[in-house]
Design an enzyme around this catalytic site. Structure first.
Site, PDB file in Angstrom:
ATOM      1  N   GLU A  63      58.730  24.435  53.513  1.00  0.00           N
ATOM      2  CA  GLU A  63      57.552  24.729  54.325  1.00  0.00           C
ATOM      3  C   GLU A  63      56.869  23.441  54.713  1.00  0.00           C
ATOM      4  O   GLU A  63      56.840  22.483  53.938  1.00  0.00           O
ATOM      5  CB  GLU A  63      56.568  25.597  53.539  1.00  0.00           C
ATOM      6  N   GLY A  68      53.797  21.808  57.941  1.00  0.00           N
ATOM      7  CA  GLY A  68      52.655  22.137  58.755  1.00  0.00           C
ATOM      8  C   GLY A  68      52.985  23.097  59.877  1.00  0.00           C
ATOM      9  O   GLY A  68      52.134  23.865  60.316  1.00  0.00           O
ATOM     10  N   GLY A 120      55.460  25.521  59.866  1.00  0.00           N
ATOM     11  CA  GLY A 120      55.758  26.841  59.347  1.00  0.00           C
ATOM     12  C   GLY A 120      56.837  26.770  58.292  1.00  0.00           C
ATOM     13  O   GLY A 120      57.108  25.713  57.727  1.00  0.00           O
ATOM     14  N   ASP A 148      56.674   9.902  65.658  1.00  0.00           N
ATOM     15  CA  ASP A 148      56.547  10.296  64.257  1.00  0.00           C
ATOM     16  C   ASP A 148      57.803   9.905  63.484  1.00  0.00           C
ATOM     17  O   ASP A 148      58.348  10.700  62.718  1.00  0.00           O
ATOM     18  CB  ASP A 148      56.277  11.790  64.133  1.00  0.00           C
TER      19      ASP A 148
END
Length: 471
Positions: free
Chosen positions: A129, A131, A133, A254
């Site tokens: 899991e 951020g 989902g 990122d």
């Protein structure tokens, strides 16, 4: 975004009891991409949630959750509205038909098909899991969208969207729109998607060895030197493609070790494109945007100004390269004062060629190339330049990294390096614990990946002089 924080253990050595235990654990966790820190809260996709969960009004912009939020700070400060582009503003309602640009090669799944493929999103199929989902393991047919029995068809990772606001919808759109068009061996493959009512799901190829972060920081055995450089090279090729080869330049935004996924042969693929942005066009030098990303990886000029360029990715690559060289996290508050931030701790050694060995992961016990390490450290220093213009292009990074995995001047065969190591108490402790023998076993198990004839370590009798590599 959740699935990039993959955490899966696969052991390959067979002749050591400890390694066998790792293999047994890996078999149980096969396909587990992420540390399950919030297992209880990760349920099947639901149509409604409390709207108060949305964080769109906060003063901090959160990126996707990390494997361990106590170690990795996954927020960056939002700059003033003057540094925020219109494209980043949150829409009042999702206009799916206008925003979604579906590539023809993507499969369209129904919600029921993915529900069946994951066995109704059963907890034992939960991979993790983040951020974005929850991520579930599933099985679908090789060509269509139908679900199949476990072990048949192809194994996939099904990522669901938390119903916690429009930011998740925007990241979902970015994933589909970028990975639907971008095809490259070093980018994770998006197989298909589901958009049905308020359900948003993505279907990716399954990456059996999980994330680089997992192998660097959560495995009992250190990742061999040649494998680290192979992973670095593949990740660099992925960024070079985005910056210089894609039809429209893309800034990844990122880049971090948890977003680098590995296949069975340790080929690296970039994942999680929810924060990606189109690069500047025409005479523009940068893209103005909200500051989003991960503390410890984000370029300082981007954090300060919100001005995003491809050189922001290059800085992040330098941080990850340092992580691979040192075996240290980009941010680690469990370390002594002055060593929390990897880049700041490493800077004094990046230009000191006589003390470069202090940057190398001590768990390797000298099983690394002296010239390769020096070249890689010099490259990291350039990528981490405070002046963005002084950082290299990713295509140049690729060319520098290409020959490094094949260098054989192992430090463990250098009498000079061994003398330096003898002064480090941690080295002797590691030897007493048998770390050297375990590393050797792991290297032999991966030998087929390094060269056609396996890795050829330098002869124990051969000495190497510690010197700066020639340019």
């Amino acid at each position: 975004m959740g699935f990039a924080t993959a955490n899966m253990n696969l052991g390959d050595s067979r002749s050591n009891n400890k390694v066998k235990k790792d293999e047994e654990l890996d078999a149980v966790q096969a396909g587990c991409w992420m540390k399950l820190r919030f297992l209880g809260s990760c349920m099947s996709p639901r149509p409604k949630v409390d709207s108060s969960v949305s964080g769109s009004s906060t003063q901090l912009e959160e990126s996707k959750s990390s494997n361990d939020t106590s170690r990795e700070q996954t927020v960056a400060p939002v700059m003033s509205s003057s540094s925020t582009s219109d494209a980043e503003s949150t829409p009042s309602t999702p206009k799916v038909t206008e925003e979604l640009k579906i590539a023809s090669q993507l499969r369209k799944f129904s919600f029921n098909e993915l529900k069946t493929a994951t066995r109704s999103f059963r907890s034992d199929n939960l991979l993790g899991e983040g951020g974005f989902g929850c991520v579930y393991k599933g099985w679908v047919s090789e060509n269509g969208s139908a679900s199949v029995k476990p072990g048949s068809g192809i194994t996939v990772a099904v990522k669901t969207l938390n119903h916690d606001g429009l930011q998740g919808h925007k990241e979902w759109l970015a994933e589909v729109n970028y990975l639907g068009d971008l095809l490259h061996p070093n980018l994770v493959k998006l197989i298909g998607y589901c958009i049905e009512g308020d359900q948003r799901l993505l279907v990716y190829e399954f990456m059996p060895r999980g994330s680089l972060e997992n192998h660097l920081f959560r495995r009992s055995l250190p990742l061999p030197w040649s494998i680290r450089l192979k992973i670095a090279l593949g990740a660099a090729k992925g960024l070079a493609f985005l910056h210089e080869e894609a039809e429209r330049p893309v800034i990844y935004r990122d880049f971090k070790s948890s977003n680098i996924l590995l296949d069975t042969e340790y080929n690296s693929k970039l994942s999680d494109f929810g924060l990606a942005k189109d690069g500047p066009e025409g005479d523009k030098t940068h893209v103005s945007t909200r500051v989003m990303g991960t503390y410890g990886y984000a370029a300082p000029e981007y954090v300060m100004t919100g001005h995003l360029t491809s050189k922001s990715d290059v800085y992040s690559f330098g941080v990850v390269l340092l992580e691979m060289l040192s075996g240290r996290r980009s941010m680690d508050k469990t370390r002594p004062n002055g060593e929390h931030n990897l880049v700041e701790w490493a800077r004094p050694y990046l230009r000191d060629r006589r003390r470069f060995y202090r940057l190398i992961d001590p768990r390797l016990e000298g099983r690394f190339s002296i010239r390769g390490a020096q070249k890689a450290i010099q490259l990291a220093a350039r990528c981490l330049s405070r002046d963005a213009k002084g950082r290299p292009l990713m295509s140049e990074v690729v060319e520098i990294l290409k020959p490094l995995p094949d260098l054989k001047d192992m430090a463990c065969s250098s009498s000079y390096f061994l003398a330096l190591q003898a002064e480090r108490p941690s080295s002797n402790l590691a030897i007493r614990n048998g770390a050297k023998e375990e590393v050797a076993l792991l290297e032999r198990s991966h030998s087929v990946l390094n060269t056609p004839n396996g890795p050829q370590l330098a002869s124990p009798r051969q000495n190497f002089i510690l010197q700066s590599p020639k340019h």
